[in-house]
Motif scaffolding. Structure first.
Motif, PDB file in Angstrom:
ATOM      1  N   GLU A 340       0.916  -1.261   0.082  1.00 20.06           N
ATOM      2  CA  GLU A 340       0.029   0.227  -0.135  1.00 20.06           C
ATOM      3  C   GLU A 340       0.920   1.279  -0.024  1.00 20.06           C
ATOM      4  OE1 GLU A 340      -4.148   1.368   1.932  1.00 20.06           O
ATOM      5  OE2 GLU A 340      -3.415  -0.254   2.664  1.00 20.06           O
ATOM      6  N   GLY A 341       2.016   1.199   0.950  1.00 21.94           N
ATOM      7  CA  GLY A 341       2.959   2.309   0.756  1.00 21.94           C
ATOM      8  C   GLY A 341       3.524   2.486  -0.739  1.00 21.94           C
ATOM      9  N   PHE A 342       3.941   1.372  -1.220  1.00 17.30           N
ATOM     10  CA  PHE A 342       4.345   1.490  -2.470  1.00 17.30           C
ATOM     11  C   PHE A 342       3.610   2.151  -3.561  1.00 17.30           C
ATOM     12  CE2 PHE A 342       4.710  -0.627  -6.665  1.00 17.30           C
ATOM     13  CZ  PHE A 342       5.860  -0.514  -7.144  1.00 17.30           C
ATOM     14  N   ALA A 346       4.314   5.386  -5.703  1.00 12.09           N
ATOM     15  CA  ALA A 346       4.421   5.102  -7.356  1.00 12.09           C
ATOM     16  C   ALA A 346       3.453   5.780  -7.951  1.00 12.09           C
ATOM     17  CB  ALA A 346       4.436   3.352  -7.453  1.00 12.09           C
ATOM     18  N   SER A 347       2.285   5.797  -7.490  1.00  6.65           N
ATOM     19  CA  SER A 347       1.002   6.195  -8.392  1.00  6.65           C
ATOM     20  C   SER A 347       1.024   7.938  -8.644  1.00  6.65           C
ATOM     21  CB  SER A 347      -0.476   6.110  -7.399  1.00  6.65           C
ATOM     22  OG  SER A 347      -0.242   7.093  -6.130  1.00  6.65           O
ATOM     23  N   VAL A 363      12.689  -0.738  -5.370  1.00  5.75           N
ATOM     24  CA  VAL A 363      12.141  -1.155  -4.194  1.00  5.75           C
ATOM     25  C   VAL A 363      13.032  -2.164  -3.735  1.00  5.75           C
ATOM     26  CG1 VAL A 363      10.258  -1.764  -2.731  1.00  5.75           C
ATOM     27  CG2 VAL A 363      10.160   0.373  -4.037  1.00  5.75           C
ATOM     28  N   LEU A 364      12.759  -3.525  -4.550  1.00  2.73           N
ATOM     29  CA  LEU A 364      13.174  -4.754  -4.181  1.00  2.73           C
ATOM     30  C   LEU A 364      14.921  -4.897  -4.326  1.00  2.73           C
ATOM     31  CD1 LEU A 364      10.205  -6.766  -6.021  1.00  2.73           C
ATOM     32  CD2 LEU A 364      10.607  -6.163  -3.576  1.00  2.73           C
ATOM     33  N   GLY A 428      12.011  12.753  -8.296  1.00  5.51           N
ATOM     34  CA  GLY A 428      11.158  11.400  -7.816  1.00  5.51           C
ATOM     35  C   GLY A 428      10.307  11.850  -6.661  1.00  5.51           C
ATOM     36  N   PRO A 429       9.999  10.641  -5.949  1.00  2.00           N
ATOM     37  CA  PRO A 429       8.600  10.902  -4.918  1.00  2.00           C
ATOM     38  C   PRO A 429       9.610  11.587  -3.718  1.00  2.00           C
ATOM     39  CG  PRO A 429       9.406   8.449  -5.042  1.00  2.00           C
ATOM     40  CD  PRO A 429       9.991   9.256  -6.457  1.00  2.00           C
ATOM     41  N   GLU A 430       8.362  11.793  -2.773  1.00  2.00           N
ATOM     42  CA  GLU A 430       9.228  12.418  -1.439  1.00  2.00           C
ATOM     43  C   GLU A 430      10.198  11.415  -0.961  1.00  2.00           C
ATOM     44  OE1 GLU A 430       8.945  15.331  -0.056  1.00  2.00           O
ATOM     45  OE2 GLU A 430       7.741  16.189  -1.516  1.00  2.00           O
ATOM     46  N   MET A 431      11.322  11.383  -0.658  1.00  2.00           N
ATOM     47  CA  MET A 431      12.265  10.518  -0.066  1.00  2.00           C
ATOM     48  C   MET A 431      11.942  10.177   1.346  1.00  2.00           C
ATOM     49  SD  MET A 431      14.328   9.835  -2.435  1.00  2.00           S
ATOM     50  CE  MET A 431      15.504   8.757  -1.303  1.00  2.00           C
ATOM     51  N   ALA A 432      11.058  10.811   2.091  1.00  9.65           N
ATOM     52  CA  ALA A 432      10.631  10.539   3.419  1.00  9.65           C
ATOM     53  C   ALA A 432       9.595   9.245   3.110  1.00  9.65           C
ATOM     54  CB  ALA A 432       9.909  11.641   4.089  1.00  9.65           C
ATOM     55  N   ASP A 433       8.867   9.345   2.053  1.00  6.94           N
ATOM     56  CA  ASP A 433       7.941   8.232   1.762  1.00  6.94           C
ATOM     57  C   ASP A 433       8.651   7.268   1.065  1.00  6.94           C
ATOM     58  OD1 ASP A 433       5.793   9.761   2.651  1.00  6.94           O
ATOM     59  OD2 ASP A 433       5.650  10.779   0.813  1.00  6.94           O
ATOM     60  N   LEU A 434       9.643   7.041   0.269  1.00  6.69           N
ATOM     61  CA  LEU A 434      10.278   6.214  -0.530  1.00  6.69           C
ATOM     62  C   LEU A 434      11.273   5.542   0.437  1.00  6.69           C
ATOM     63  CD1 LEU A 434      10.691   4.923  -3.114  1.00  6.69           C
ATOM     64  CD2 LEU A 434      12.426   6.484  -3.767  1.00  6.69           C
ATOM     65  N   LEU A 435      11.963   6.073   1.180  1.00  9.98           N
ATOM     66  CA  LEU A 435      13.099   5.409   1.925  1.00  9.98           C
ATOM     67  C   LEU A 435      12.692   4.293   2.840  1.00  9.98           C
ATOM     68  CD1 LEU A 435      16.088   5.235   2.886  1.00  9.98           C
ATOM     69  CD2 LEU A 435      15.611   6.967   4.749  1.00  9.98           C
ATOM     70  N   PRO A 436      11.505   4.388   3.581  1.00 13.79           N
ATOM     71  CA  PRO A 436      11.155   3.017   4.356  1.00 13.79           C
ATOM     72  C   PRO A 436      10.885   1.961   3.356  1.00 13.79           C
ATOM     73  CG  PRO A 436       9.947   5.252   5.065  1.00 13.79           C
ATOM     74  CD  PRO A 436      10.735   5.379   3.723  1.00 13.79           C
TER      75      PRO A 436
END
Length: 444
Positions: A340-342, A346-347, A363-364, A428-436
């Protein structure tokens, strides 16, 4: 017509895959039926036995199903040949059908002669006065007869739902051939019989059918039918005004689908393109039907640019709930705990859903670090300060705060090298959202 239930139809020939021009016709007729609570018929014009293929009939149904354009029933003209024969006998008995024997070469010579004399190339009705003996002689010579409908040479008039009042002098139009010498029933005839028998009340089609409509009005009347309300939409051109062709391929619905175009994007554009209303993304057919108004469309050729579908596709994908893509994300190997976070990340960074693949790969498996030579020492120092897992939404802020304190870097000089090292990208996306979400970090 007011007391008849609204009935519309889409009548493609299964001789190829449908394209955006076909879709425009299908959608207009569908929305008229949907808005009024009427019926929408899918009618396959498959009387051309050589060119009609089951694979194309199946493809037409698949394309309509992909778009959600559900039909109330399917009709095949190849199942109605006996009915066409009955209707042909009816027209013969009424003196409106006559047999002709000219060859294509002879007809072409007649047309050229008329044009050279400054006259319109209208069939001269030479076969209308043939006696039975003369017809028998023609057959004995090996000529095969074909059948024309004898037009009443008066003015044919109707109020078109888009073009307004139309008046065509039937004397300026050739008596249409309705049955070929090989027995094939042609579109003009089969369609008129079907529209009469099936109670079709509204017909929307391209402006290239205006002359067909004039002749079909007389055919329907001669069969004792009620003439439907006709409307003729403008023809589509390319972005530069060039004529569109099925041979371009990329404008077939299946090819647009393969390019990742969302059905809602395609429908939203087609429902407004060429009208005075702005194109707006609509997520349901009910929303499209509610705002659909034929009177808002014009007669001028309408430019279509497939690239206009992608901003709409992007907007649609951003609105999709996670449940709509959960199985696709799972198929990419993204763990359920991250899925869901992905999607949240990504969306807002994709146009088509096919672009989810590279984000899953990031991510993987992480990304190849993008590190400028002058930043190598800074990245090494920053990586040493990266907190231990698990990462949370607060990790990025805590980490960059610590790196800032240790190195004195700030602003773009702080954040951009870290983003490039972790993602291999400048944006790209907000790094705070992507890093986790990152399961692998290669910049170590």
């Amino acid at each position: 017509m007011a007391d008849r239930p609204v009935t519309t139809r889409f009548a493609p020939s299964p001789t190829g895959y449908i394209h955006v021009g076909n879709l425009r016709t299908a959608l207009f007729n569908y929305l008229i039926a949907r808005k009024s609570g009427g019926s929408f018929i899918l009618r396959l014009d498959d009387t051309d036995r050589e060119r009609s293929k089951q694979e194309y009939a199946d493809g037409i149904k698949q394309d309509l199903e992909w778009l959600g354009l559900e039909w109330d029933r399917v009709e095949r003209q190849s199942d109605r040949l006996e009915r066409y024969a009955e209707a042909a006998d009816q027209l013969r008995a009424a003196g409106r059908f006559y047999e002709c024997f000219e060859s294509p070469t002879e007809l072409d010579l007649k047309r050229k002669k008329q044009l050279n004399m400054g006259r319109p190339p209208v069939y001269d009705r030479a076969s209308l006065g043939l006696s039975e003996d003369e017809k028998a002689k023609m057959r004995a010579e090996g000529r095969e007869g074909y059948w024309r409908f004898q037009l009443d040479q008066s003015r044919i008039e109707w109020t078109d739902g888009i073009l307004g009042d139309i008046s065509i002098d039937a004397a300026s139009v050739s008596d249409p051939v309705l049955i070929r010498a090989d027995g094939q029933v042609l579109y003009t005839f089969a369609s008129s019989v079907d529209d009469t028998d099936m109670g079709v009340t509204h017909i929307v089609r391209g402006a290239d059918h205006v002359t067909n409509t004039a002749t079909q009005i007389q055919i329907i009347e001669s069969l004792g039918g009620t003439v439907p309300a006709f409307a003729h939409h403008s023809l589509l051109t390319g972005a530069g005004g060039e004529e569109l062709s099925k041979r371009l391929g990329t404008l077939s619905l299946r090819d647009l689908r393969a390019r990742g175009v969302a059905p809602e994007a395609l429908l939203s554009l087609m429902a407004r393109l060429g009208s005075s209303q702005p194109v707006e993304l609509r997520m349901t057919l009910d929303e499209l039907a509610e705002g659909f108004d034929l009177s808002q469309f014009g007669a001028a050729p309408t430019k279509f640019d497939a690239e206009d579908l992608f901003p709409l596709t992007r907007a649609r994908n951003q609105q999709l709930p996670f449940a709509a893509v959960a199985s696709q994300i799972a198929a990419l190997g993204v763990p359920d705990a991250l899925a869901e976070g992905f999607w949240k990340v990504a969306s807002h960074n994709i146009t088509t859903l096919d672009e989810l693949g590279p984000w899953a790969e990031l991510v993987l498996n992480g990304a190849e670090p993008l590190v400028a030579p002058e930043d190598e020492g800074f990245i090494a120092e920053a990586m040493a300060l990266l907190p231990a897992r698990p990462f949370t939404a607060a990790t990025w802020g805590e980490w960059t705060g610590a790196v800032k304190a240790a190195t004195g870097r700030k602003g773009k000089g702080l954040f951009m090298p870290l983003r490039k090292a972790l993602t291999g990208m400048e944006h790209g996306p907000e790094m705070a959202d992507l890093l986790p979400l990152l399961q692998v970090i290669r910049a170590k």
